[in-house]
Design an enzyme around this catalytic site. Structure first.
Site, short mmCIF file in Angstrom:
data_model
loop_
_atom_site.label_atom_id
_atom_site.label_comp_id
_atom_site.label_asym_id
_atom_site.label_seq_id
_atom_site.Cartn_x
_atom_site.Cartn_y
_atom_site.Cartn_z
N CYS A 94 0.85 -1.19 0.00
CA CYS A 94 0.00 0.00 0.00
C CYS A 94 0.89 1.26 0.00
O CYS A 94 1.57 1.52 -0.99
CB CYS A 94 -0.95 -0.07 1.20
SG CYS A 94 -2.12 1.27 1.37
N ASP A 123 -9.63 -3.25 -6.90
CA ASP A 123 -9.00 -2.31 -5.97
C ASP A 123 -9.66 -0.95 -6.12
O ASP A 123 -9.56 -0.30 -7.17
CB ASP A 123 -7.51 -2.22 -6.28
CG ASP A 123 -6.72 -1.51 -5.19
OD1 ASP A 123 -7.29 -0.66 -4.50
OD2 ASP A 123 -5.53 -1.83 -5.04
N HIS A 146 -7.97 -4.41 -2.55
CA HIS A 146 -6.78 -3.75 -2.02
C HIS A 146 -6.35 -4.39 -0.69
O HIS A 146 -7.17 -4.60 0.20
CB HIS A 146 -7.08 -2.26 -1.81
CG HIS A 146 -5.89 -1.46 -1.42
ND1 HIS A 146 -4.93 -1.06 -2.34
CD2 HIS A 146 -5.49 -0.98 -0.23
CE1 HIS A 146 -4.01 -0.36 -1.71
NE2 HIS A 146 -4.32 -0.30 -0.44
#
Length: 245
Positions: free
Chosen positions: A132, A179, A212
């Site tokens: 991330c 995502d 995600h």
């Protein structure tokens, strides 16, 4: 946060109840979590946190997993003592919170970690893995540090730099099909531009049906249908590091 041009909040996911097998140390001006493999190694991996910080059990679990595969793993506090994001924080303040925690402003910390790995741990070959926020950081380091032999950027992407496709380290990019932070058109642009401009090895891989954070924030026992993708992505990470370290 994975797209520094238009960052979006992300969910914490399945927080592990995990203590970790390594230890916390002081490295110059920052703290770090360090875990070493069972046998001596001169290969090291810098593990870069997400927005929830260097003490997140999920990230330490990934560091321990790297150590079990023969690497010295180090997860530094790239926020340098500043508070990580909390799921209870007000998302309207996220941009303000991010202002002094940019994943492209970590050179001082990376330099300190590299000195520690070389001088104190005897590391000769060093790579980086990031999740991330840390995925953006790995993309950045792949542009800045040719001494890093390999990078694995998990759901992170840089969009604002002119040289963002001119990687200096072989880099694996892992993305999720669903995502909400990084839409697939951004991934397509990255892949097309790397094909045209990247002078080193790279791979861009999209995992169908995933969201995600799936590689480090989803627990296989809670998400059995996601287990094959989680395991495949982790194996891809290990294989990439093994190829270049």
């Amino acid at each position: 946060m994975a797209n520094e041009e238009k960052p979006c909040p992300c969910d914490l996911g399945d927080k592990l109840e995990y203590g970790g097998q390594g230890q916390e140390v002081q490295i110059e001006h920052i703290k770090a979590y360090v875990v070493k493999p069972s046998s001596a190694s001169n290969k090291a991996v810098i593990v870069i946190q997400d927005i929830f910080g260097w003490q997140l059990p999920n990230t330490r679990y990934m560091a321990d997993m790297l150590a079990s595969n023969g690497y010295i793993a180090i997860c530094p506090d790239f926020f340098v003592g500043k508070e990580p994001w909390s799921p209870t924080d007000d998302w309207s303040t996220f941009q303000q919170w991010l202002e002094d925690r940019k994943p492209t402003n970590i050179n001082k910390e990376v330099d300190a970690v590299l000195r520690f790995l070389k001088d104190q741990c005897g590391a000769k070959q060093i790579g980086a893995v990031g999740f991330c926020w840390g995925g953006v950081a790995v993309h950045y380091l792949s542009l800045q540090y040719p001494e890093l032999k390999a990078g694995v950027s998990l759901y992170g992407i840089i969009r604002e730099r002119e040289d963002r496709y001119e990687l200096k380290s072989p880099t694996l990019f892992i993305f999720a099909e669903n995502d909400a932070v990084i839409p697939l058109d951004q991934v397509s642009t990255l892949e097309k531009s790397l094909l045209e401009k990247c002078p080193v090895d790279y791979q861009v891989k999209i995992f169908q049906g995933q969201t995600h954070g799936f590689v480090h924030r989803k627990r296989e026992d809670i998400n059995p249908t996601d287990k094959p993708s989680i395991q495949e992505a982790r194996m891809d990470m290990f294989n990439w590091l093994a190829n270049y370290l």
